[in-house]
Write an enzyme that holds these catalytic residues in place. Structure first.
Site, PDB file in Angstrom:
ATOM      1  N   ASP A 175      -2.703   6.311  -0.355  1.00 38.71           N
ATOM      2  CA  ASP A 175      -3.635   5.573   0.487  1.00 38.71           C
ATOM      3  C   ASP A 175      -5.075   5.844   0.042  1.00 38.71           C
ATOM      4  O   ASP A 175      -5.454   7.001  -0.194  1.00 38.71           O
ATOM      5  CB  ASP A 175      -3.428   6.015   1.937  1.00 38.71           C
ATOM      6  CG  ASP A 175      -4.239   5.209   2.919  1.00 38.71           C
ATOM      7  OD1 ASP A 175      -3.881   4.043   3.148  1.00 38.71           O
ATOM      8  OD2 ASP A 175      -5.209   5.757   3.465  1.00 38.71           O
ATOM      9  N   GLU A 196      -3.549   2.770  -4.166  1.00 33.50           N
ATOM     10  CA  GLU A 196      -4.377   1.772  -3.500  1.00 33.50           C
ATOM     11  C   GLU A 196      -5.778   2.012  -4.066  1.00 33.50           C
ATOM     12  O   GLU A 196      -6.479   2.932  -3.646  1.00 33.50           O
ATOM     13  CB  GLU A 196      -4.349   1.962  -1.984  1.00 33.50           C
ATOM     14  CG  GLU A 196      -5.134   0.888  -1.248  1.00 33.50           C
ATOM     15  CD  GLU A 196      -5.151   1.103   0.261  1.00 33.50           C
ATOM     16  OE1 GLU A 196      -5.176   0.099   0.992  1.00 33.50           O
ATOM     17  OE2 GLU A 196      -5.143   2.269   0.699  1.00 33.50           O
TER      18      GLU A 196
END
Length: 432
Positions: free
Chosen positions: A82, A119
């Site tokens: 993330d 990401e």
């Protein structure tokens, strides 16, 4: 036969900013575990009040040991990181040219067979899609694929040139790394579901308690003529067709397709694009949709099956030295229209033996995408081998079950020279 990819969040903790609670790391060693300004305040590149100091040696070792533990003890097959751009920031927040943590993870022997997926951006404005420090190992969520496909799908002008790049694995971003570096997606756990993407122009996040100020504003969505629920049969039919168009675009594109749970059966969050805080039916998967939207589920299954059956969508092996990886067309065969006002693109790809095909088999797939609102006639290129004929595999303008065929049951076209593609529709053909 299923691999497990674990989503890990090493960019922030629950301890918030300097007004937040002490739970663990702040009480252990605040300056070691967090990025702090010279005044002792928290850098907030995560959007959650604090930023984990990932390239401090102590913190770096903590991250590596966590990942090694999950691989060695739980046999995790890979990780999605993330806001992974934070993992490449120095303790003062500056982006590093050679981030030690990312290099360490890429070369770690225990993690050697795992998939590493970034990401490739953060909430502090660092956007690294196509330039994330990969060290020969990292793949990326391709946010540019998502944005371009959404714009092309709703008929925005000026998208055809970029759309072509996204369909063939984004070589403008991943040249030298290969198409598998691109994790292609249109929706994910952040943002609208696919059903909401075609039903809402604006986010509807009042239930989150932040005055509709939370969640992204750049959704590139289109409600097809009415905001939210409607009984208008024309709008409902268009929305369903747009969902099928999106699924088809995703599954004929080179790269690794990623599908959001529930999109295959029309899951809605009622226009809420930030449901992380909703532990209730708004965010739960409604399993009744499996039967209610059986048509969508069938289309999704058969498109996945189609991708698996056709190596032309997954590799670049072409017959003949110097043959192009992809052949572009418009409404005229071999004459793609790259002008800004165009909303039409077609292509065909060819794969020879390999990728699941035996002997001298040839796999030929043609895709015509008409995002104009009116039907258009497409001139078809001749199949590459004499005796081959075009067969219809999918046509999103048709009602189910004619919208897509079971593999091996594709029907030959009566007219082998042209095909009519309905407004805002996609046609997929194979040659055999």
């Amino acid at each position: 036969g299923i691999e497990v990819i674990l989503d890990v969040v090493f960019n922030h903790t629950a301890e918030g900013n300097e007004q937040g609670p002490s739970i663990s790391f702040r009480g252990l060693d605040n300056r070691t575990y967090y990025m702090l300004t010279p005044e002792g305040f928290y850098y907030n590149f995560s959007g959650c009040g604090n930023t984990f100091n990932c390239n401090n040696p102590v913190v770096r070792n903590f991250v590596v040991e966590c990942l090694r533990h999950w691989v060695a003890e739980y046999h995790i097959d890979g990780f999605r990181f993330d806001l992974a751009s934070i993992l490449g920031r120095a303790p003062d927040g500056a982006p590093l040219n050679n981030p030690p943590l990312l290099e360490l993870l890429a070369g770690d022997p225990i993690l050697g067979r795992t998939k590493l997926i970034a990401e490739a951006w953060d909430a502090g404005g660092l956007y690294q899609v196509g330039c994330f420090p990969a060290y020969g190992r990292w793949a990326e969520w391709n946010g540019k694929f998502r944005d371009c496909v959404r714009k092309f799908l709703k008929g925005d002008e000026g998208q055809v040139g970029e759309m072509a790049a996204r369909l063939v694995g984004s070589p403008d971003l991943y040249y030298g790394r290969g198409a598998t570096a691109s994790i292609n997606f249109i929706t994910c756990h952040d943002g609208f579901t696919l059903a909401d993407m075609v039903a809402y122009n604006e986010k509807h996040n009042l239930d989150n308690g932040e005055g509709n100020c939370d969640g992204a504003n750049d959704n590139n969505s289109w409600n097809c003529g009415a905001e939210g629920p409607t009984h208008d049969p024309g709008i409902l039919a268009l929305r369903r067709r747009q969902i099928k168009n999106a699924l088809a675009m995703l599954l004929v594109s080179q790269g690794v397709p990623m599908l959001l749970m529930g999109d295959e059966c029309g899951q809605t969050q009622q226009g809420n694009n930030n449901t992380y805080c909703q532990d209730n039916p708004l965010a739960w998967l409604d399993w009744d949709l499996v039967s209610e939207n059986a048509e969508l589920l069938r289309f999704s299954r058969l498109m996945i099956q189609f991708r698996k059956r056709h190596p032309a969508l997954r590799n670049v092996l072409h017959p003949g030295t110097g043959a192009p990886d992809v052949n572009w067309h418009g409404t005229r065969a071999w004459r793609a229209d790259w002008s800004p006002g165009n909303r039409v693109l077609a292509f065909h790809r060819i794969a020879t033996a390999g990728g699941g095909m035996g002997g001298d088999a040839m796999d030929v797939v043609y895709v015509a995408m008409n995002m104009h609102w009116e039907s258009l006639d497409f001139e078809l290129p001749s199949p590459p081998t004499a005796g081959m004929k075009w067969h219809a595999a999918a046509n999103t303008s048709l009602a189910s079950p004619e919208d897509i065929c079971e593999g091996g049951r594709e029907t030959p076209l009566t007219d082998q020279a042209t095909i009519s593609v309905g407004g805002r529709s996609i046609v997929i053909l194979i040659a055999r």
